[in-house]
Write a protein that holds these residues in place. Sequence first.
Motif, PDB file in Angstrom:
ATOM      1  N   GLN A 272      91.665 109.317  31.263  1.00  0.00           N
ATOM      2  CA  GLN A 272      91.605 110.588  32.011  1.00  0.00           C
ATOM      3  C   GLN A 272      92.911 111.367  31.870  1.00  0.00           C
ATOM      4  O   GLN A 272      93.985 110.779  31.698  1.00  0.00           O
ATOM      5  CB  GLN A 272      91.369 110.309  33.505  1.00  0.00           C
ATOM      6  CG  GLN A 272      90.035 109.700  33.837  1.00  0.00           C
ATOM      7  CD  GLN A 272      88.868 110.679  33.726  1.00  0.00           C
ATOM      8  OE1 GLN A 272      88.997 111.785  33.203  1.00  0.00           O
ATOM      9  NE2 GLN A 272      87.722 110.258  34.213  1.00  0.00           N
ATOM     10  N   ALA A 273      92.786 112.690  31.994  1.00  0.00           N
ATOM     11  CA  ALA A 273      93.959 113.566  31.938  1.00  0.00           C
ATOM     12  C   ALA A 273      94.938 113.202  33.048  1.00  0.00           C
ATOM     13  O   ALA A 273      94.535 113.033  34.202  1.00  0.00           O
ATOM     14  CB  ALA A 273      93.501 115.014  32.097  1.00  0.00           C
ATOM     15  N   MET A 274      96.191 113.049  32.697  1.00  0.00           N
ATOM     16  CA  MET A 274      97.242 112.740  33.672  1.00  0.00           C
ATOM     17  C   MET A 274      98.455 113.602  33.353  1.00  0.00           C
ATOM     18  O   MET A 274      99.183 113.352  32.376  1.00  0.00           O
ATOM     19  CB  MET A 274      97.628 111.251  33.577  1.00  0.00           C
ATOM     20  CG  MET A 274      96.558 110.285  34.011  1.00  0.00           C
ATOM     21  SD  MET A 274      96.266 110.303  35.803  1.00  0.00           S
ATOM     22  CE  MET A 274      97.706 109.455  36.414  1.00  0.00           C
TER      23      MET A 274
ATOM     24  N   ARG B  57      85.196 118.914  33.543  1.00  0.00           N
ATOM     25  CA  ARG B  57      85.415 117.955  34.628  1.00  0.00           C
ATOM     26  C   ARG B  57      85.105 118.673  35.935  1.00  0.00           C
ATOM     27  O   ARG B  57      85.655 119.747  36.211  1.00  0.00           O
ATOM     28  CB  ARG B  57      86.865 117.454  34.593  1.00  0.00           C
ATOM     29  CG  ARG B  57      87.038 116.223  35.428  1.00  0.00           C
ATOM     30  CD  ARG B  57      88.322 115.488  35.156  1.00  0.00           C
ATOM     31  NE  ARG B  57      88.218 114.155  35.746  1.00  0.00           N
ATOM     32  CZ  ARG B  57      89.237 113.439  36.139  1.00  0.00           C
ATOM     33  NH1 ARG B  57      90.476 113.896  35.994  1.00  0.00           N
ATOM     34  NH2 ARG B  57      89.058 112.249  36.680  1.00  0.00           N
TER      35      ARG B  57
ATOM     36  N   SER C  54      84.125 113.896  38.761  1.00  0.00           N
ATOM     37  CA  SER C  54      85.219 113.527  39.656  1.00  0.00           C
ATOM     38  C   SER C  54      84.843 113.954  41.069  1.00  0.00           C
ATOM     39  O   SER C  54      83.684 114.302  41.349  1.00  0.00           O
ATOM     40  CB  SER C  54      86.529 114.180  39.190  1.00  0.00           C
ATOM     41  OG  SER C  54      87.634 113.629  39.882  1.00  0.00           O
TER      42      SER C  54
ATOM     43  N   ALA D 282      87.981 107.408  38.458  1.00  0.00           N
ATOM     44  CA  ALA D 282      88.569 106.622  39.560  1.00  0.00           C
ATOM     45  C   ALA D 282      88.499 105.102  39.384  1.00  0.00           C
ATOM     46  O   ALA D 282      88.672 104.364  40.344  1.00  0.00           O
ATOM     47  CB  ALA D 282      87.948 107.033  40.903  1.00  0.00           C
TER      48      ALA D 282
ATOM     49  N   GLY E 175      86.289 106.345  32.923  1.00  0.00           N
ATOM     50  CA  GLY E 175      87.599 106.994  32.929  1.00  0.00           C
ATOM     51  C   GLY E 175      88.604 106.279  33.820  1.00  0.00           C
ATOM     52  O   GLY E 175      88.321 105.981  34.976  1.00  0.00           O
TER      53      GLY E 175
ATOM     54  N   VAL F  64     106.840 112.730  35.453  1.00  0.00           N
ATOM     55  CA  VAL F  64     106.011 111.629  35.963  1.00  0.00           C
ATOM     56  C   VAL F  64     106.086 110.409  35.032  1.00  0.00           C
ATOM     57  O   VAL F  64     106.084 110.542  33.813  1.00  0.00           O
ATOM     58  CB  VAL F  64     104.543 112.098  36.091  1.00  0.00           C
ATOM     59  CG1 VAL F  64     103.632 110.934  36.477  1.00  0.00           C
ATOM     60  CG2 VAL F  64     104.437 113.222  37.119  1.00  0.00           C
TER      61      VAL F  64
HETATM   62  C1  LIG Z   1     100.164 111.942  38.321  1.00  0.00           C
HETATM   63  C2  LIG Z   1      98.737 112.416  38.178  1.00  0.00           C
HETATM   64  C3  LIG Z   1      98.424 113.439  37.282  1.00  0.00           C
HETATM   65  C4  LIG Z   1      97.103 113.879  37.143  1.00  0.00           C
HETATM   66  N1  LIG Z   1      96.822 114.874  36.238  1.00  0.00           N
HETATM   67  C5  LIG Z   1      95.536 115.280  36.065  1.00  0.00           C
HETATM   68  C6  LIG Z   1      95.209 116.283  35.095  1.00  0.00           C
HETATM   69  O1  LIG Z   1      96.046 116.790  34.357  1.00  0.00           O
HETATM   70  N2  LIG Z   1      93.903 116.647  35.005  1.00  0.00           N
HETATM   71  C7  LIG Z   1      92.909 116.073  35.758  1.00  0.00           C
HETATM   72  O2  LIG Z   1      91.744 116.437  35.612  1.00  0.00           O
HETATM   73  N3  LIG Z   1      93.197 115.124  36.661  1.00  0.00           N
HETATM   74  C8  LIG Z   1      94.473 114.697  36.825  1.00  0.00           C
HETATM   75  N4  LIG Z   1      94.744 113.692  37.711  1.00  0.00           N
HETATM   76  C9  LIG Z   1      93.641 112.967  38.355  1.00  0.00           C
HETATM   77  C10 LIG Z   1      93.307 111.705  37.535  1.00  0.00           C
HETATM   78  O3  LIG Z   1      92.859 112.057  36.239  1.00  0.00           O
HETATM   79  C11 LIG Z   1      92.212 110.828  38.199  1.00  0.00           C
HETATM   80  O4  LIG Z   1      91.083 111.626  38.476  1.00  0.00           O
HETATM   81  C12 LIG Z   1      92.669 110.186  39.510  1.00  0.00           C
HETATM   82  O5  LIG Z   1      93.926 109.561  39.343  1.00  0.00           O
HETATM   83  C13 LIG Z   1      91.653 109.114  39.989  1.00  0.00           C
HETATM   84  O6  LIG Z   1      91.327 108.218  38.947  1.00  0.00           O
HETATM   85  P1  LIG Z   1      92.029 106.785  38.785  1.00  0.00           P
HETATM   86  O7  LIG Z   1      91.605 105.956  39.986  1.00  0.00           O
HETATM   87  O8  LIG Z   1      91.487 106.217  37.518  1.00  0.00           O
HETATM   88  O9  LIG Z   1      93.487 107.005  38.758  1.00  0.00           O
HETATM   89  C14 LIG Z   1      96.077 113.265  37.895  1.00  0.00           C
HETATM   90  C15 LIG Z   1      96.387 112.249  38.802  1.00  0.00           C
HETATM   91  C16 LIG Z   1      97.701 111.826  38.945  1.00  0.00           C
HETATM   92  C17 LIG Z   1      97.992 110.703  39.920  1.00  0.00           C
END
Ligand SMILES: Cc1cc2nc3c(=O)[nH]c(=O)nc-3n(C[C@H](O)[C@H](O)[C@H](O)COP(=O)(O)O)c2cc1C
Length: 379
Positions: A25-27, A213, A257, A301, A326, A368
């Motif tokens: 997933q995008a982070m 998304r 999401s 998630a 994801g 980050v």
């Molecule tokens: C530091 C951080 C950066 C994130 N950046 C994005 C982003 O650029 N685009 C996006 O759609 N969601 C973003 N998210 C949300 C995550 O992609 C994801 O939906 C969320 O962390 C829950 O999934 P997980 O339990 O696998 O972490 C971000 C979350 C975090 C914590």
Amino acid sequence: MDNYNELKKNYTIHGRAVSNRFFAQAMEINRAGDGGSVSDAIVERYRQLARGSWGIVSLEAVSVTPESLARPNGLMIDEKNLDGFKRLVDAFHKENESSLLIFQLTHSGRQSGSFSRRVKMYEDEDDSCQVLTTDELSRITDEFHHAVRLAAMAGADGVDIKACHGYLLGEMLRPANTREDGYGNDAMGRTRILREIFQKASRDFPQLILGSRISLYEGIRGGCGTDGVDELIENTDDIMDSIALCKEAGAHYINVSAGIPAVTPHVTRPVKSNSFFLNYHFRYQKLVKEQFPGLTVIGSAYSSAREEGPMLAGENLGKNYVDLVGFGRQNLADPLTPRKIMDGNADQVNYCTLCGGCSRLLKKHDPVHCIVYDNEDKK
Ligand SMILES: Cc1cc2nc3c(=O)[nH]c(=O)nc-3n(C[C@H](O)[C@H](O)[C@H](O)COP(=O)(O)O)c2cc1C
């Protein structure tokens, strides 16, 4: 283990082979160079994910205009930055030819930082941002078209048009968006920008994987996943209408999401104390898959379940509740997760501890990284 075998199975989306079911997933890591350009740190992060053999990697949110940056060091795509994006794609594919890379394109809307331009779709009590005019929305659509073109030129395998988590196109989908200028009111109006982007992209760049998304339920009054301006409780009928229109306009997948990190963060990313909400994510994925069997469904998630995440992901894949699974925080904690699991070394994975450190860094607009596992050089 049987469930792990489900993760290893290949898949096809829009005629493109996906080598396994792991989706990074995008982070956002808030580490772009001047003017939202691709920095060495960004290239290195995606090289690591390529090394980790994720079936598909989503590039973190990339703004389509300098006016909509959510973070001071967020990525932004324009002609000036194009060579950097080409360098990123080349480095990624050099590391791993079979992993696919899609660009997440966004307009941050009211989530834009105070250093950018905070705007919104409809009038409400938040007087720190202006309501966009009809002309501005038409211009923003053109900015998305242009960004899709640049992403294709950079060599992206696909584009994700971000319509989740309270960003502009997600806000647009809400029943609370009662604009009467063709950009709101009914599902046609509320999906207008998404539909126009998908239609034009399918025609001009037929090779691209297209998707969006979407937050199935945001947890706010009149938000996505409710069925009226004043409704708070969940009813997914309305958001399903929007998904149907996106599919019709050319979307190949929906990345399911929930929540708005700035308002209902526990919904988007369940933490230890409310990990029960992960079951809701699973239900949303299953609902979309049941209603749209022909659409690729990506689930979110899975990091919330820590070391049980891959097993639960395999179970959901085996039951055909979802097509790709994801992991967000997990891809920051250990970018090599899929490689280790597929090689039979699941015990060597650094599992996300759900400490919330990465989210706190992002909120403070710091660069980050994973505060638990990263070495000094990533900090
Ligand atoms: C530091 C951080 C950066 C994130 N950046 C994005 C982003 O650029 N685009 C996006 O759609 N969601 C973003 N998210 C949300 C995550 O992609 C994801 O939906 C969320 O962390 C829950 O999934 P997980 O339990 O696998 O972490 C971000 C979350 C975090 C914590």
